[in-house]
Scaffold this active site. Structure first.
Site, PDB file in Angstrom:
ATOM      1  N   SER A   1       4.760   2.664   7.857  1.00 50.11           N
ATOM      2  CA  SER A   1       4.387   1.489   7.079  1.00 50.11           C
ATOM      3  C   SER A   1       5.562   0.976   6.254  1.00 50.11           C
ATOM      4  O   SER A   1       6.223   1.745   5.552  1.00 50.11           O
ATOM      5  CB  SER A   1       3.215   1.804   6.152  1.00 50.11           C
TER       6      SER A   1
ATOM      7  N   ASP B   1       0.040  -7.635   1.381  1.00 50.67           N
ATOM      8  CA  ASP B   1       0.499  -6.250   1.529  1.00 50.67           C
ATOM      9  C   ASP B   1       2.025  -6.170   1.557  1.00 50.67           C
ATOM     10  O   ASP B   1       2.609  -5.469   2.395  1.00 50.67           O
ATOM     11  CB  ASP B   1      -0.087  -5.614   2.789  1.00 50.67           C
TER      12      ASP B   1
ATOM     13  N   HIS C   1       0.811  -1.217   0.000  1.00 46.94           N
ATOM     14  CA  HIS C   1       0.000   0.000   0.000  1.00 46.94           C
ATOM     15  C   HIS C   1       0.847   1.271   0.000  1.00 46.94           C
ATOM     16  O   HIS C   1       0.331   2.352  -0.294  1.00 46.94           O
ATOM     17  CB  HIS C   1      -0.991  -0.005   1.178  1.00 46.94           C
TER      18      HIS C   1
END
Length: 409
Positions: A225, A139, A104
């Site tokens: 992230s 992911d 992402h």
């Protein structure tokens, strides 16, 4: 005589006028507390701090800063320009320049630039990244930075310091963990916490569940992230990926993809540029929507393409009868004896299998819905066992929303 409350117990002198070594020791050791223990505590604190600083210094060169860009047309000149889209974190996987991050982080980007620190000089090095492969269902994404033979100047070999790999299988609640990343664009920020929970479940960008996720109270914010979650020895045990927060900032509930999952996915992406995941080859209706059709448990099959493994095993999709009523497709209620209540249960069962594996699928067959939407009462539902040979293909329900554009492959 005098008394004072120190460190949780009373410190009391024997006589006010006694100054002998014995009386001094007695005054300082009442309740088992001594001057020496205070000094030892300070030394222990310094040791812990030194270990934390050493962990950060050793792993900083392995953590990268990622800038992503998208195309945007200027409203006045109508020229197409690259504009910043966001930032994230990542880490070096090997000396061949493979960089691991969250899918992402780079999703929808046309370009990504990776910045790392050369440990030998302290200088920051920024290079444009190429895309090696992605696994949206977990992911995970793998980029590459130039190490030689590219148009851009290669990154010196001494600046490529791979992360040390650990294992997430032996983690326990309460274990110390450390997160290094770039929250809010603040590069190489260290936060510390503990493993707050294990076996959590979160949704990937494609909607499929990611299982065995690590929960931590180490502060994780936007920009973290893709960064590493390290154990107390400085080894990778997870990749920071999400937070639970009403405000969007850290609320002490962060989630990391387990390191063992990251390792298996990355090894496949590095070797082949893709992940071969076992699938049934069906499209299906999400459980919440299926309840409107009277399907309280199980996964309703909408279609089973003729060239797919499910159709080969005899699985049926949803169709319309000549009288206008809706003939519901097979409802998957169990896989290898394990109950399937929702699509999440189905994905969990498939994640443990490989393409080519044989599985036993139990389906409920024969349900029908009348034209007016009411359940038809002239249909008998039967349970039918099917033997399915799993294939290696993308599930037809949700095509991966990959839009990397000109991000080089």
């Amino acid at each position: 005589a005098f008394a004072a409350w120190v460190g949780g117990c009373w410190s009391l002198s024997v006589q006010q006028r006694e100054v002998s070594r014995r009386s001094a020791v007695e005054a300082a050791t009442w309740c088992g507390v001594s001057v020496a223990s205070g000094a030892a505590g300070a030394t222990e604190l310094q040791r812990v701090e030194t270990e934390t600083m050493s962990l950060f210094e050793q792993n900083t060169p392995s953590v990268v800063f990622i800038d992503t860009f998208v195309e945007q047309r200027d409203a006045i000149t109508m020229n197409v320009m690259e504009v910043p889209a966001g930032t994230g974190s990542g880490f070096l996987w090997d000396t061949q320049g493979h960089v691991v991050t969250n899918y992402h982080v780079i999703r929808n980007a046309i370009e990504a630039r990776v910045t790392l620190v050369d440990a030998s000089t302290g200088a920051k090095i920024t290079r444009r990244a190429a895309l090696r492969g992605v696994d949206p269902d977990k992911d995970v994404a793998v980029l590459t930075v130039p190490t030689g033979g590219d148009d851009e100047e290669p990154i010196p070999a001494k600046a490529l310091r791979p992360i040390q790999l650990g294992t997430s299988s032996r983690l326990k609640v309460g274990a110390s963990v450390f997160a290094i990343g770039n929250p809010f664009g603040l590069d190489h920020t260290l936060t510390q916490g503990v493993v707050s929970g294990l076996g959590r479940e979160i949704r990937s960008p494609t909607g499929r569940p990611i299982t065995n996720v690590i929960q931590t109270d180490a502060s994780i914010n936007p920009g973290n992230s893709g960064g590493p979650l390290l154990d107390s020895s400085g080894k990778l045990v997870g990749m920071n990926t999400a937070i639970f927060s009403p405000s969007g900032g850290s609320a002490g509930v962060g989630f990391a993809i387990p390191g063992d999952t990251v390792k298996s996915v990355v090894e496949s992406l590095v070797a082949y540029g893709k992940v071969a995941r076992a699938v049934l080859g069906v499209s299906f209706l999400e459980s919440q929507q299926a309840k409107a059709l009277g399907i309280e448990t199980g996964v309703l099959v909408l279609a089973a393409p003729a060239d797919g493994p499910a159709a080969a095993a005899g699985m049926r999709g949803t169709s319309r009868s000549p009288d206008g009523s809706l003939q519901l497709g097979d409802v998957i209620v169990a896989i290898d004896g394990a109950p399937v209540s929702t699509e999440a249960d189905m994905f969990k069962a498939l994640d443990a299998r490989k393409p080519g594996d044989h599985i036993s699928v139990l389906v409920a067959r024969g349900q029908r819905v009348a034209v007016d939407g009411s359940a038809a009462d002239d249909v008998v539902t039967v349970k039918v066992p099917l033997d399915v040979i799993l294939a290696a293909a993308d599930d037809l329900r949700v095509p991966p929303p990959l839009n990397i554009g000109s991000l080089r492959r």
